[in-house]
Design a protein around this motif. Structure first.
Motif, PDB file in Angstrom:
ATOM      1  N   THR A  50       8.743  -1.938   2.649  1.00  0.00           N
ATOM      2  CA  THR A  50       9.080  -1.661   4.029  1.00  0.00           C
ATOM      3  C   THR A  50       8.132  -1.238   4.821  1.00  0.00           C
ATOM      4  O   THR A  50       8.245  -1.133   6.074  1.00  0.00           O
ATOM      5  CB  THR A  50      10.412  -0.965   4.048  1.00  0.00           C
ATOM      6  OG1 THR A  50      10.541   0.446   3.601  1.00  0.00           O
ATOM      7  CG2 THR A  50      11.603  -1.842   3.290  1.00  0.00           C
ATOM      8  N   ASP A  51       7.392  -0.191   4.206  1.00  0.00           N
ATOM      9  CA  ASP A  51       6.470   0.625   4.994  1.00  0.00           C
ATOM     10  C   ASP A  51       5.207   0.643   4.270  1.00  0.00           C
ATOM     11  O   ASP A  51       4.911   1.490   3.447  1.00  0.00           O
ATOM     12  CB  ASP A  51       7.003   2.022   5.173  1.00  0.00           C
ATOM     13  CG  ASP A  51       6.086   2.727   5.979  1.00  0.00           C
ATOM     14  OD1 ASP A  51       5.110   2.436   6.704  1.00  0.00           O
ATOM     15  OD2 ASP A  51       6.149   4.146   5.945  1.00  0.00           O
ATOM     16  N   MET A  52       4.041  -0.453   4.406  1.00  0.00           N
ATOM     17  CA  MET A  52       2.968  -0.481   3.699  1.00  0.00           C
ATOM     18  C   MET A  52       2.209   0.741   3.912  1.00  0.00           C
ATOM     19  O   MET A  52       1.393   1.293   3.066  1.00  0.00           O
ATOM     20  CB  MET A  52       2.165  -1.950   4.340  1.00  0.00           C
ATOM     21  CG  MET A  52       0.860  -2.173   3.466  1.00  0.00           C
ATOM     22  SD  MET A  52       0.863  -2.534   2.047  1.00  0.00           S
ATOM     23  CE  MET A  52       1.260  -4.391   2.088  1.00  0.00           C
ATOM     24  N   ASP A  53       1.897   1.109   5.346  1.00  0.00           N
ATOM     25  CA  ASP A  53       0.915   2.163   5.398  1.00  0.00           C
ATOM     26  C   ASP A  53       1.381   3.576   4.684  1.00  0.00           C
ATOM     27  O   ASP A  53       0.416   4.196   4.204  1.00  0.00           O
ATOM     28  CB  ASP A  53       1.135   2.740   7.144  1.00  0.00           C
ATOM     29  CG  ASP A  53       0.704   1.446   7.675  1.00  0.00           C
ATOM     30  OD1 ASP A  53      -0.399   1.001   7.221  1.00  0.00           O
ATOM     31  OD2 ASP A  53       0.818   1.770   9.000  1.00  0.00           O
ATOM     32  N   SER A  54       2.570   3.821   4.166  1.00  0.00           N
ATOM     33  CA  SER A  54       2.928   4.960   3.498  1.00  0.00           C
ATOM     34  C   SER A  54       2.328   5.001   2.129  1.00  0.00           C
ATOM     35  O   SER A  54       2.299   5.692   1.604  1.00  0.00           O
ATOM     36  CB  SER A  54       4.533   5.255   3.482  1.00  0.00           C
ATOM     37  OG  SER A  54       5.064   4.192   2.738  1.00  0.00           O
ATOM     38  N   PHE A  55       2.232   3.704   1.587  1.00  0.00           N
ATOM     39  CA  PHE A  55       1.509   3.374   0.319  1.00  0.00           C
ATOM     40  C   PHE A  55      -0.034   3.559   0.400  1.00  0.00           C
ATOM     41  O   PHE A  55      -0.654   3.895  -0.519  1.00  0.00           O
ATOM     42  CB  PHE A  55       2.046   2.148  -0.306  1.00  0.00           C
ATOM     43  CG  PHE A  55       3.352   1.978  -0.710  1.00  0.00           C
ATOM     44  CD1 PHE A  55       3.677   2.542  -2.036  1.00  0.00           C
ATOM     45  CD2 PHE A  55       4.568   1.786   0.225  1.00  0.00           C
ATOM     46  CE1 PHE A  55       4.979   2.366  -2.645  1.00  0.00           C
ATOM     47  CE2 PHE A  55       5.983   1.813  -0.451  1.00  0.00           C
ATOM     48  CZ  PHE A  55       6.054   2.198  -1.733  1.00  0.00           C
ATOM     49  N   THR A  56      -0.467   2.754   1.439  1.00  0.00           N
ATOM     50  CA  THR A  56      -1.969   2.674   1.527  1.00  0.00           C
ATOM     51  C   THR A  56      -2.575   3.982   2.061  1.00  0.00           C
ATOM     52  O   THR A  56      -3.821   4.361   1.563  1.00  0.00           O
ATOM     53  CB  THR A  56      -2.269   1.419   2.489  1.00  0.00           C
ATOM     54  OG1 THR A  56      -1.797   1.515   3.612  1.00  0.00           O
ATOM     55  CG2 THR A  56      -1.945   0.233   1.639  1.00  0.00           C
ATOM     56  N   GLU A  59      -2.359   7.337  -1.866  1.00  0.00           N
ATOM     57  CA  GLU A  59      -2.235   6.681  -3.144  1.00  0.00           C
ATOM     58  C   GLU A  59      -1.681   7.590  -4.479  1.00  0.00           C
ATOM     59  O   GLU A  59      -1.672   6.938  -5.421  1.00  0.00           O
ATOM     60  CB  GLU A  59      -3.468   5.905  -3.328  1.00  0.00           C
ATOM     61  CG  GLU A  59      -3.937   4.944  -2.693  1.00  0.00           C
ATOM     62  CD  GLU A  59      -5.483   4.259  -2.963  1.00  0.00           C
ATOM     63  OE1 GLU A  59      -6.125   4.841  -4.017  1.00  0.00           O
ATOM     64  OE2 GLU A  59      -5.797   3.504  -2.326  1.00  0.00           O
ATOM     65  N   SER A  60      -1.150   8.530  -3.957  1.00  0.00           N
ATOM     66  CA  SER A  60      -0.628   9.411  -5.231  1.00  0.00           C
ATOM     67  C   SER A  60       0.509   8.993  -5.944  1.00  0.00           C
ATOM     68  O   SER A  60       0.781   8.961  -6.985  1.00  0.00           O
ATOM     69  CB  SER A  60      -0.332  10.793  -4.571  1.00  0.00           C
ATOM     70  OG  SER A  60       0.705  10.728  -3.743  1.00  0.00           O
ATOM     71  N   TRP A  61       1.178   8.058  -5.089  1.00  0.00           N
ATOM     72  CA  TRP A  61       2.375   7.357  -6.035  1.00  0.00           C
ATOM     73  C   TRP A  61       1.846   6.672  -6.995  1.00  0.00           C
ATOM     74  O   TRP A  61       2.682   6.412  -8.137  1.00  0.00           O
ATOM     75  CB  TRP A  61       3.158   6.453  -4.852  1.00  0.00           C
ATOM     76  CG  TRP A  61       2.405   5.075  -4.517  1.00  0.00           C
ATOM     77  CD1 TRP A  61       1.530   4.889  -3.679  1.00  0.00           C
ATOM     78  CD2 TRP A  61       2.454   3.887  -4.871  1.00  0.00           C
ATOM     79  NE1 TRP A  61       0.867   3.830  -3.437  1.00  0.00           N
ATOM     80  CE2 TRP A  61       1.507   2.994  -4.458  1.00  0.00           C
ATOM     81  CE3 TRP A  61       3.102   3.410  -6.108  1.00  0.00           C
ATOM     82  CZ2 TRP A  61       1.289   1.813  -4.915  1.00  0.00           C
ATOM     83  CZ3 TRP A  61       3.010   1.776  -6.410  1.00  0.00           C
ATOM     84  CH2 TRP A  61       2.215   1.263  -5.816  1.00  0.00           C
ATOM     85  N   LEU A  62       0.561   6.221  -7.278  1.00  0.00           N
ATOM     86  CA  LEU A  62      -0.117   5.290  -8.280  1.00  0.00           C
ATOM     87  C   LEU A  62       0.003   6.113  -9.449  1.00  0.00           C
ATOM     88  O   LEU A  62      -0.258   5.616 -10.621  1.00  0.00           O
ATOM     89  CB  LEU A  62      -1.453   4.748  -7.969  1.00  0.00           C
ATOM     90  CG  LEU A  62      -1.258   3.649  -6.890  1.00  0.00           C
ATOM     91  CD1 LEU A  62      -2.694   3.297  -6.353  1.00  0.00           C
ATOM     92  CD2 LEU A  62      -0.629   2.402  -7.424  1.00  0.00           C
ATOM     93  N   ASP A  63      -0.075   7.613  -9.368  1.00  0.00           N
ATOM     94  CA  ASP A  63      -0.361   8.342 -10.496  1.00  0.00           C
ATOM     95  C   ASP A  63       0.870   8.167 -11.432  1.00  0.00           C
ATOM     96  O   ASP A  63       0.902   8.633 -12.698  1.00  0.00           O
ATOM     97  CB  ASP A  63      -0.344  10.003 -10.224  1.00  0.00           C
ATOM     98  CG  ASP A  63      -1.731   9.915  -9.296  1.00  0.00           C
ATOM     99  OD1 ASP A  63      -2.579   9.327  -9.402  1.00  0.00           O
ATOM    100  OD2 ASP A  63      -1.539  11.001  -8.498  1.00  0.00           O
ATOM    101  N   GLN A  64       1.941   7.783 -11.071  1.00  0.00           N
ATOM    102  CA  GLN A  64       3.409   7.583 -12.221  1.00  0.00           C
ATOM    103  C   GLN A  64       2.829   6.624 -13.309  1.00  0.00           C
ATOM    104  O   GLN A  64       3.357   6.675 -14.141  1.00  0.00           O
ATOM    105  CB  GLN A  64       4.310   6.855 -11.167  1.00  0.00           C
ATOM    106  CG  GLN A  64       4.965   7.701 -10.120  1.00  0.00           C
ATOM    107  CD  GLN A  64       5.734   6.812  -8.993  1.00  0.00           C
ATOM    108  OE1 GLN A  64       7.068   6.817  -9.461  1.00  0.00           O
ATOM    109  NE2 GLN A  64       5.432   6.470  -8.195  1.00  0.00           N
ATOM    110  N   PHE A  65       1.643   5.707 -12.979  1.00  0.00           N
ATOM    111  CA  PHE A  65       1.374   4.804 -13.779  1.00  0.00           C
ATOM    112  C   PHE A  65       0.603   5.316 -14.801  1.00  0.00           C
ATOM    113  O   PHE A  65       0.326   4.816 -15.898  1.00  0.00           O
ATOM    114  CB  PHE A  65       0.642   3.571 -13.455  1.00  0.00           C
ATOM    115  CG  PHE A  65       1.739   2.660 -12.360  1.00  0.00           C
ATOM    116  CD1 PHE A  65       2.196   1.825 -13.241  1.00  0.00           C
ATOM    117  CD2 PHE A  65       1.716   2.761 -11.063  1.00  0.00           C
ATOM    118  CE1 PHE A  65       3.354   1.066 -12.216  1.00  0.00           C
ATOM    119  CE2 PHE A  65       2.341   1.977 -10.291  1.00  0.00           C
ATOM    120  CZ  PHE A  65       3.288   1.169 -11.077  1.00  0.00           C
ATOM    121  N   GLY A  66      -0.003   6.530 -14.765  1.00  0.00           N
ATOM    122  CA  GLY A  66      -0.903   7.340 -15.717  1.00  0.00           C
ATOM    123  C   GLY A  66      -2.530   7.233 -15.226  1.00  0.00           C
ATOM    124  O   GLY A  66      -2.762   6.864 -14.051  1.00  0.00           O
TER     125      GLY A  66
END
Length: 158
Positions: A50-56, A59-66
């Motif tokens: 719903t909110d692309m800017d919050s992901f781009t 990018e710390s949310w990507l740390d969940q993947f290792g």
């Protein structure tokens, strides 16, 4: 390395726990039953949000993947064919184009190493032009990938 079941659980758990994510899809070779499974297949996933800017923007949310060895995002490719050729000599352009061809593990590793070499050459020359001291950490990244290449080579006799 995580198993396929662990990865699928992680991908789905992230989607379920984040209210900004509305849909997750899996694309690529993992969706094709005619493609044999192997240890090196990646996970081509898309999160519809719903909110692309919050992901781009963070990018710390990507740390969940290792730990990531490398990451390619769609926006990385937007400018590639349009502008980069104007800044490269013909030989380097050909090397770069050849990194997009490969149907063997050996050719994919060669493409990775070629990209690292091109990146280092061009970023070093840009640093000189801008009077910027070029950090040598990319050499550490290359050494890290060579170490993994050698491990995979010995483990799987590539």
């Amino acid at each position: 390395m995580r198993s396929e079941d662990e990865m699928m659980k992680l991908i789905l758990d992230i989607a379920m726990k984040d209210e900004r994510i509305r849909l997750v899809t899996l694309e690529g070779s993992r969706t094709n039953k005619n493609v044999p499974r192997d240890k090196f297949q990646d996970y081509d996933i898309s999160y519809f949000v719903t909110d692309m800017d919050s992901f781009t923007s963070d990018e710390s949310w990507l740390d969940q993947f290792g730990e990531r060895m490398m990451m390619q995002k769609p926006e990385d490719m937007e400018l590639f064919p349009k502008y980069i050729q104007h800044y490269m000599n013909a030989k380097d352009w050909e090397i770069l184009l050849n990194t997009y061809v490969g149907n063997t593990y050996e050719s994919v590793w060669k493409a990775l190493f070629d990209c690292q070499d091109l990146f280092r050459a061009y970023s070093t020359s840009v640093a000189v032009l801008l009077r910027y001291e070029y950090p040598e950490y990319d050499q550490q990244i290359t050494e890290y990938t060579i170490k993994h290449y050698q491990r995979f080579q010995s483990d799987f006799s590539l």
